[in-house]
Scaffold this motif. Sequence first.
Motif, PDB file in Angstrom:
ATOM      1  N   TYR A  76       0.931  -1.323  -0.022  1.00 20.61           N
ATOM      2  CA  TYR A  76      -0.078   0.158  -0.096  1.00 20.61           C
ATOM      3  C   TYR A  76       0.620   1.026  -0.005  1.00 20.61           C
ATOM      4  O   TYR A  76       1.899   1.527   0.550  1.00 20.61           O
ATOM      5  CB  TYR A  76      -0.494  -0.032   1.112  1.00 20.61           C
ATOM      6  CG  TYR A  76      -2.372   0.160   1.052  1.00 20.61           C
ATOM      7  CD1 TYR A  76      -2.909   1.582   0.719  1.00 20.61           C
ATOM      8  CD2 TYR A  76      -3.245  -0.577  -0.087  1.00 20.61           C
ATOM      9  CE1 TYR A  76      -4.052   1.631   1.004  1.00 20.61           C
ATOM     10  CE2 TYR A  76      -4.531  -0.037   0.198  1.00 20.61           C
ATOM     11  CZ  TYR A  76      -5.435   0.938   0.248  1.00 20.61           C
ATOM     12  OH  TYR A  76      -6.496   0.510  -0.020  1.00 20.61           O
ATOM     13  N   ASP A 164      -2.487   2.924   9.104  1.00 21.86           N
ATOM     14  CA  ASP A 164      -1.780   4.283   9.170  1.00 21.86           C
ATOM     15  C   ASP A 164      -2.332   4.690   8.000  1.00 21.86           C
ATOM     16  O   ASP A 164      -3.044   4.254   6.896  1.00 21.86           O
ATOM     17  CB  ASP A 164      -0.608   3.368   8.731  1.00 21.86           C
ATOM     18  CG  ASP A 164       0.074   3.064   7.534  1.00 21.86           C
ATOM     19  OD1 ASP A 164      -0.896   2.444   7.009  1.00 21.86           O
ATOM     20  OD2 ASP A 164       0.384   4.013   6.493  1.00 21.86           O
ATOM     21  N   ARG A 170      -1.595   5.281  13.657  1.00 20.38           N
ATOM     22  CA  ARG A 170      -1.478   3.680  14.414  1.00 20.38           C
ATOM     23  C   ARG A 170      -1.566   3.929  15.830  1.00 20.38           C
ATOM     24  O   ARG A 170      -2.116   2.455  15.915  1.00 20.38           O
ATOM     25  CB  ARG A 170       0.040   2.923  13.370  1.00 20.38           C
ATOM     26  CG  ARG A 170       0.157   3.100  12.030  1.00 20.38           C
ATOM     27  CD  ARG A 170       1.635   1.618  12.036  1.00 20.38           C
ATOM     28  NE  ARG A 170       2.139   2.315  10.857  1.00 20.38           N
ATOM     29  CZ  ARG A 170       1.554   0.953   9.944  1.00 20.38           C
ATOM     30  NH1 ARG A 170       0.406   0.683  10.215  1.00 20.38           N
ATOM     31  NH2 ARG A 170       1.767   1.464   8.245  1.00 20.38           N
TER      32      ARG A 170
HETATM   33 MG    MG Z   1      -0.729   0.351   5.821  1.00 22.77          MG
END
Ligand code: MG
Length: 180
Positions: A76, A164, A170
Motif C-alpha cells: 500500500y 496508517d 497507527r
Molecule cells: Mg498500511
Amino acid sequence: MEKIVKLHDKEFRTLIPEAEIDRAVSELADKLNADYRDRPTPLILGVLNGAFMFASDLVKKLDFNPELSFVKLSSYCGTGSTGKVSELIGLKNNLEGRHIIVLEDIVDTGESMEHLLKSLEGHRPASVEIATLFFKPRAFRKDFAVKYRALEIGNEFIVGYGLDYNELGRNFRDVYVAVG
Ligand code: MG
Ligand code: IMP
C-alpha cells in the motif's frame, strides 16, 4: 465524541470508537476460542505493521495457548492500493502440519493476502484461516475465504488502531475516516 485529526495533508473524523472495536475483537476471540480450543498448538501469524495492536488485544482474549509470530508484507502507498506486492519476510517457524491463523488489520482488494496465502501453502500447513479486524466486502475481488471478520466497512479509507495513512495514525485508540 467526534474528533477531527490531521495527518499529512488529510483530515479524518472519528468513525469507530475504541469500545466498539473492543467488542468486535472480543466476539472474534470467542469464535477462535470455540474453533481452536481442541487443536494442537495453533500458530498465530500477525501481519506487520498494521495488525500489531489488533494482535496484541486479541491474544489477551484467547483461552487456548497459541504460538505467536509476525510476518511483514506491504502493498500500500497512500490511500490507494498500488497493486504491487512485496516479499513475505520474517517467516521463521516450521509450518508443516500446523494450524495457522493469519491476523490482518484489513482485507481490502485481497491482493496482499492472496500473496501471503500462496507463500504459506508451499509450507504444507494443516490449515490456514484468516482473521481480519476490518473487511471491505465491496473492494474484495478474490475468491479465498475470509472466515473471521471483526468489522465490515464500505470503501472508505480509515486510520487508527494499527492502520496508517503514510505511516501516521497507527497509535490512535479509535478508528477515523478520511473527510472529503
Ligand atoms: Mg498500511
Ligand atoms: P489489499 O492488498 O488491497 O487487500 O490491501 C491490504 C493492505 O492495504 C492492508 O494490509 C493495509 O495495510 C492497507 N489498507 C487497505 N485499506 C486500508 C485503509 O482503509 N486504511 C489503511 N490501510 C489500508
